[in-house]
Design a protein around this motif. Structure first.
Motif, PDB file in Angstrom:
ATOM      1  N   LEU A 242       6.593  -4.838   1.116  1.00  0.00           N
ATOM      2  CA  LEU A 242       6.058  -3.494   0.952  1.00  0.00           C
ATOM      3  C   LEU A 242       4.693  -3.541   0.264  1.00  0.00           C
ATOM      4  O   LEU A 242       3.776  -2.793   0.629  1.00  0.00           O
ATOM      5  N   VAL A 243       4.532  -4.417  -0.709  1.00  0.00           N
ATOM      6  CA  VAL A 243       3.258  -4.520  -1.437  1.00  0.00           C
ATOM      7  C   VAL A 243       2.140  -4.915  -0.479  1.00  0.00           C
ATOM      8  O   VAL A 243       1.056  -4.307  -0.464  1.00  0.00           O
ATOM      9  N   GLU A 244       2.394  -5.933   0.351  1.00  0.00           N
ATOM     10  CA  GLU A 244       1.367  -6.362   1.307  1.00  0.00           C
ATOM     11  C   GLU A 244       1.086  -5.273   2.333  1.00  0.00           C
ATOM     12  O   GLU A 244      -0.073  -5.071   2.742  1.00  0.00           O
ATOM     13  N   GLU A 245       2.108  -4.561   2.737  1.00  0.00           N
ATOM     14  CA  GLU A 245       1.922  -3.527   3.749  1.00  0.00           C
ATOM     15  C   GLU A 245       1.098  -2.377   3.205  1.00  0.00           C
ATOM     16  O   GLU A 245       0.292  -1.782   3.921  1.00  0.00           O
ATOM     17  N   VAL A 246       1.290  -2.038   1.917  1.00  0.00           N
ATOM     18  CA  VAL A 246       0.475  -0.989   1.303  1.00  0.00           C
ATOM     19  C   VAL A 246      -0.992  -1.408   1.274  1.00  0.00           C
ATOM     20  O   VAL A 246      -1.892  -0.614   1.595  1.00  0.00           O
ATOM     21  N   ALA A 247      -1.236  -2.661   0.905  1.00  0.00           N
ATOM     22  CA  ALA A 247      -2.623  -3.148   0.873  1.00  0.00           C
ATOM     23  C   ALA A 247      -3.235  -3.131   2.273  1.00  0.00           C
ATOM     24  O   ALA A 247      -4.395  -2.728   2.451  1.00  0.00           O
ATOM     25  N   ASN A 248      -2.471  -3.565   3.284  1.00  0.00           N
ATOM     26  CA  ASN A 248      -2.990  -3.551   4.655  1.00  0.00           C
ATOM     27  C   ASN A 248      -3.267  -2.124   5.123  1.00  0.00           C
ATOM     28  O   ASN A 248      -4.288  -1.863   5.782  1.00  0.00           O
ATOM     29  N   ALA A 249      -2.363  -1.213   4.799  1.00  0.00           N
ATOM     30  CA  ALA A 249      -2.553   0.179   5.204  1.00  0.00           C
ATOM     31  C   ALA A 249      -3.786   0.775   4.537  1.00  0.00           C
ATOM     32  O   ALA A 249      -4.554   1.510   5.177  1.00  0.00           O
ATOM     33  N   GLU A 250      -3.995   0.440   3.274  1.00  0.00           N
ATOM     34  CA  GLU A 250      -5.164   0.958   2.567  1.00  0.00           C
ATOM     35  C   GLU A 250      -6.453   0.464   3.216  1.00  0.00           C
ATOM     36  O   GLU A 250      -7.398   1.234   3.439  1.00  0.00           O
ATOM     37  N   GLY A 251      -6.487  -0.824   3.577  1.00  0.00           N
ATOM     38  CA  GLY A 251      -7.671  -1.352   4.224  1.00  0.00           C
ATOM     39  C   GLY A 251      -7.913  -0.754   5.597  1.00  0.00           C
ATOM     40  O   GLY A 251      -9.053  -0.446   5.969  1.00  0.00           O
ATOM     41  N   LEU A 252      -6.832  -0.569   6.365  1.00  0.00           N
ATOM     42  CA  LEU A 252      -6.979  -0.006   7.703  1.00  0.00           C
ATOM     43  C   LEU A 252      -7.454   1.435   7.649  1.00  0.00           C
ATOM     44  O   LEU A 252      -8.358   1.847   8.409  1.00  0.00           O
ATOM     45  N   LEU A 253      -6.884   2.222   6.744  1.00  0.00           N
ATOM     46  CA  LEU A 253      -7.282   3.622   6.654  1.00  0.00           C
ATOM     47  C   LEU A 253      -8.711   3.760   6.141  1.00  0.00           C
ATOM     48  O   LEU A 253      -9.452   4.660   6.569  1.00  0.00           O
ATOM     49  N   THR A 254      -9.111   2.870   5.255  1.00  0.00           N
ATOM     50  CA  THR A 254     -10.496   2.892   4.779  1.00  0.00           C
ATOM     51  C   THR A 254     -11.455   2.612   5.917  1.00  0.00           C
ATOM     52  O   THR A 254     -12.501   3.265   6.055  1.00  0.00           O
ATOM     53  N   ALA A 255     -11.094   1.635   6.771  1.00  0.00           N
ATOM     54  CA  ALA A 255     -11.934   1.332   7.934  1.00  0.00           C
ATOM     55  C   ALA A 255     -11.989   2.516   8.889  1.00  0.00           C
ATOM     56  O   ALA A 255     -12.980   2.700   9.607  1.00  0.00           O
ATOM     57  N   ALA A 256     -10.934   3.313   8.922  1.00  0.00           N
ATOM     58  CA  ALA A 256     -10.898   4.490   9.792  1.00  0.00           C
ATOM     59  C   ALA A 256     -11.527   5.705   9.116  1.00  0.00           C
ATOM     60  O   ALA A 256     -11.398   6.825   9.628  1.00  0.00           O
ATOM     61  N   GLU A 257     -12.177   5.503   7.982  1.00  0.00           N
ATOM     62  CA  GLU A 257     -12.879   6.555   7.251  1.00  0.00           C
ATOM     63  C   GLU A 257     -11.918   7.635   6.766  1.00  0.00           C
ATOM     64  O   GLU A 257     -12.193   8.828   6.821  1.00  0.00           O
ATOM     65  N   VAL A 258     -10.753   7.162   6.308  1.00  0.00           N
ATOM     66  CA  VAL A 258      -9.769   8.048   5.701  1.00  0.00           C
ATOM     67  C   VAL A 258      -9.742   7.760   4.203  1.00  0.00           C
ATOM     68  O   VAL A 258      -9.616   6.607   3.786  1.00  0.00           O
ATOM     69  N   ASN A 259      -9.855   8.801   3.402  1.00  0.00           N
ATOM     70  CA  ASN A 259      -9.822   8.648   1.948  1.00  0.00           C
ATOM     71  C   ASN A 259      -8.378   8.408   1.512  1.00  0.00           C
ATOM     72  O   ASN A 259      -7.520   9.277   1.661  1.00  0.00           O
ATOM     73  N   VAL A 260      -8.118   7.234   0.945  1.00  0.00           N
ATOM     74  CA  VAL A 260      -6.753   6.821   0.622  1.00  0.00           C
ATOM     75  C   VAL A 260      -6.543   6.853  -0.885  1.00  0.00           C
ATOM     76  O   VAL A 260      -7.387   6.377  -1.649  1.00  0.00           O
ATOM     77  N   ARG A 261      -5.389   7.385  -1.301  1.00  0.00           N
ATOM     78  CA  ARG A 261      -4.997   7.319  -2.708  1.00  0.00           C
ATOM     79  C   ARG A 261      -3.627   6.647  -2.775  1.00  0.00           C
ATOM     80  O   ARG A 261      -2.669   7.110  -2.138  1.00  0.00           O
ATOM     81  N   VAL A 262      -3.551   5.557  -3.517  1.00  0.00           N
ATOM     82  CA  VAL A 262      -2.323   4.768  -3.602  1.00  0.00           C
ATOM     83  C   VAL A 262      -1.781   4.828  -5.021  1.00  0.00           C
ATOM     84  O   VAL A 262      -2.531   4.599  -5.982  1.00  0.00           O
ATOM     85  N   GLU A 263      -0.501   5.140  -5.151  1.00  0.00           N
ATOM     86  CA  GLU A 263       0.181   5.126  -6.448  1.00  0.00           C
ATOM     87  C   GLU A 263       1.457   4.308  -6.284  1.00  0.00           C
ATOM     88  O   GLU A 263       2.427   4.760  -5.673  1.00  0.00           O
ATOM     89  N   MET A 264       1.430   3.076  -6.826  1.00  0.00           N
ATOM     90  CA  MET A 264       2.558   2.155  -6.673  1.00  0.00           C
ATOM     91  C   MET A 264       3.284   1.977  -7.992  1.00  0.00           C
ATOM     92  O   MET A 264       2.740   1.428  -8.942  1.00  0.00           O
ATOM     93  N   HIS A 265       4.500   2.466  -8.067  1.00  0.00           N
ATOM     94  CA  HIS A 265       5.386   2.245  -9.209  1.00  0.00           C
ATOM     95  C   HIS A 265       6.786   1.936  -8.665  1.00  0.00           C
ATOM     96  O   HIS A 265       7.781   2.533  -9.108  1.00  0.00           O
ATOM     97  N   ALA A 266       6.838   1.026  -7.717  1.00  0.00           N
ATOM     98  CA  ALA A 266       8.085   0.792  -6.976  1.00  0.00           C
ATOM     99  C   ALA A 266       9.111   0.018  -7.783  1.00  0.00           C
ATOM    100  O   ALA A 266      10.317   0.156  -7.566  1.00  0.00           O
ATOM    101  N   GLY A 267       8.689  -0.829  -8.709  1.00  0.00           N
ATOM    102  CA  GLY A 267       9.646  -1.654  -9.442  1.00  0.00           C
ATOM    103  C   GLY A 267      10.230  -2.743  -8.548  1.00  0.00           C
ATOM    104  O   GLY A 267       9.813  -2.956  -7.408  1.00  0.00           O
TER     105      GLY A 267
END
Length: 385
Positions: A242-267
């Motif tokens: 899940l951690v890697e997938e969040v990072a990949n999603a953040e990078g992909l959305l940034t490339a698509a010019e989408v403003n991303v906000r990530v809050e990870m407290h999954a434990g």
């Protein structure tokens, strides 16, 4: 079909053996050719009725039909006794077995015992010793049990054979569904990313060739990962982070010019839960790119009271927008099934201002985890927003 056929052959052999014993008893009495032919005709009629009673699902026949068949068998069993005496007593075992096969349990066993007791009478009327009466009654009850037991065993063998075939077909179907579901979950995201980056490269080549070259490297990396995903699906090893997938999603959305906000407290969570939530996130991002015109996205993951909750929310949902590609997929249905398998749930809803919200919630450590899925994913560090 070898086992059911063999069981049926054994049943037929047992029935024919009992018939032969009765015929030998009748022939040994020396009653004459005419009576011998009559006995043979009765034996064949009883055999035909017994085959009818021993066929699969015979007990499900209409009540009137069963009463008529049993009545005919009772007449063919008791009437010849007046002619052939105790030599005909072996045929009563077939009637006793048929009663157990066709009638309700309580009534069937009562009549079965009555038939056995009735066979003690012919030797008594002939003035034979008590042991002959006991022997004929006991052999009737034994024959009835053999007929009943072999018939039920034959039916059970057939049911078991059919069940094994059905289980095999269900296993094949389940594996096909797994392969289809995993292929969709793993490749849908990757192929959407490749499409997005290829369109971006097409725009960048004339004006920003160096940046286009960087994006090409990303496309190659995603393509290699897609190949690895296909091999992963084929081998059945589907662990994702899940951690890697969040990072990949953040990078992909940034490339698509989408403003991303990530809050990870999954434990910490089990590998199984991490894999399923990663697949949910992939599908959410895939749907965002394919079915909306989003410019903001929130990815939030928290753990409270032993349950992990992931929320993905984006704007830009156009009610009139439809993905033009054929077979756009059924990813949310697949992921709902996956969440249920780990005791979780998946909810989606559309909010004001054309926002779409996906919430996936599951226990961090499900009670029942398949072998190999009990690894623990450590608590991730919160990525930079």
């Amino acid at each position: 079909m070898l086992a059911p056929r063999l069981a049926r052959i054994i049943l037929m052999g047992a029935l024919l053996s009992f018939l032969c014993i009765t015929m030998l008893n009748v022939l040994s009495a020396g009653l004459g050719a005419g009576l011998d032919l009559a006995a043979l005709a009765c034996v064949l009629a009883i055999f035909a009725l017994q085959l009818r009673h021993s066929r699969p699902q015979a007990h499900r026949a209409p009540w009137r039909e069963k009463v008529a068949a049993l009545g005919a068998q009772a007449l063919l069993t008791y009437l010849p006794i007046f002619v052939f005496k105790a030599q005909w007593g072996g045929m009563a075992g077939f009637l006793a077995g048929s009663l157990l096969l066709l009638l309700p349990s309580r009534l069937g066993w009562a009549l079965y015992a009555a038939v056995g007791l009735s066979m003690a009478l012919p030797p008594a009327f002939e003035g034979r010793p008590f042991l002959d009466s006991f022997y004929l009654g006991q052999s009737t009850l034994l024959t009835g049990l053999v007929v009943f037991g072999l018939t039920r065993l034959t039916e059970l063998v057939r049911v078991l054979h059919d069940t094994r075939g059905e289980l095999a077909r269900m296993a094949v179907t389940k594996e096909r569904l797994r392969f289809s579901r995993d292929l969709h979950d793993l490749l849908g995201y990757s192929l959407s990313a490749i499409t997005l980056k290829t369109e971006l490269i097409h725009r960048l080549v004339p004006t920003h060739p160096q940046r286009a070259l960087t994006e090409i490297h990303d496309v190659l990396a995603i393509s290699r990962q897609s190949l690895a995903d296909v091999r992963t699906v084929a081998s059945g090893l589907r662990d994702m982070s899940l951690v890697e997938e969040v990072a990949n999603a953040e990078g992909l959305l940034t490339a698509a010019e989408v403003n991303v906000r990530v809050e990870m407290h999954a434990g910490a969570m089990s590998q199984q839960v991490s894999t399923v939530l990663a697949a949910v996130l992939r599908e959410a991002i895939t749907n965002l790119l394919r079915h909306s015109k989003a410019d903001t996205c929130l990815i939030e993951t928290v753990q409270e009271n032993g349950r992990v909750r992931m929320r993905v929310e984006n704007n830009g949902v156009d009610p009139d927008y439809r993905d033009p590609s054929a077979h756009s997929g059924s990813g949310l249905g697949n992921l709902t099934t996956r969440m249920h398998e780990i005791g979780g749930e998946l909810r989606t809803d559309t909010g004001p201002d054309h926002t779409f919200r996906l919430v996936a919630e599951a226990p961090a450590f499900p009670e029942r985890i398949p072998s190999g899925g009990d690894a623990v994913v450590p608590e991730p560090r919160e990525p930079a927003a």
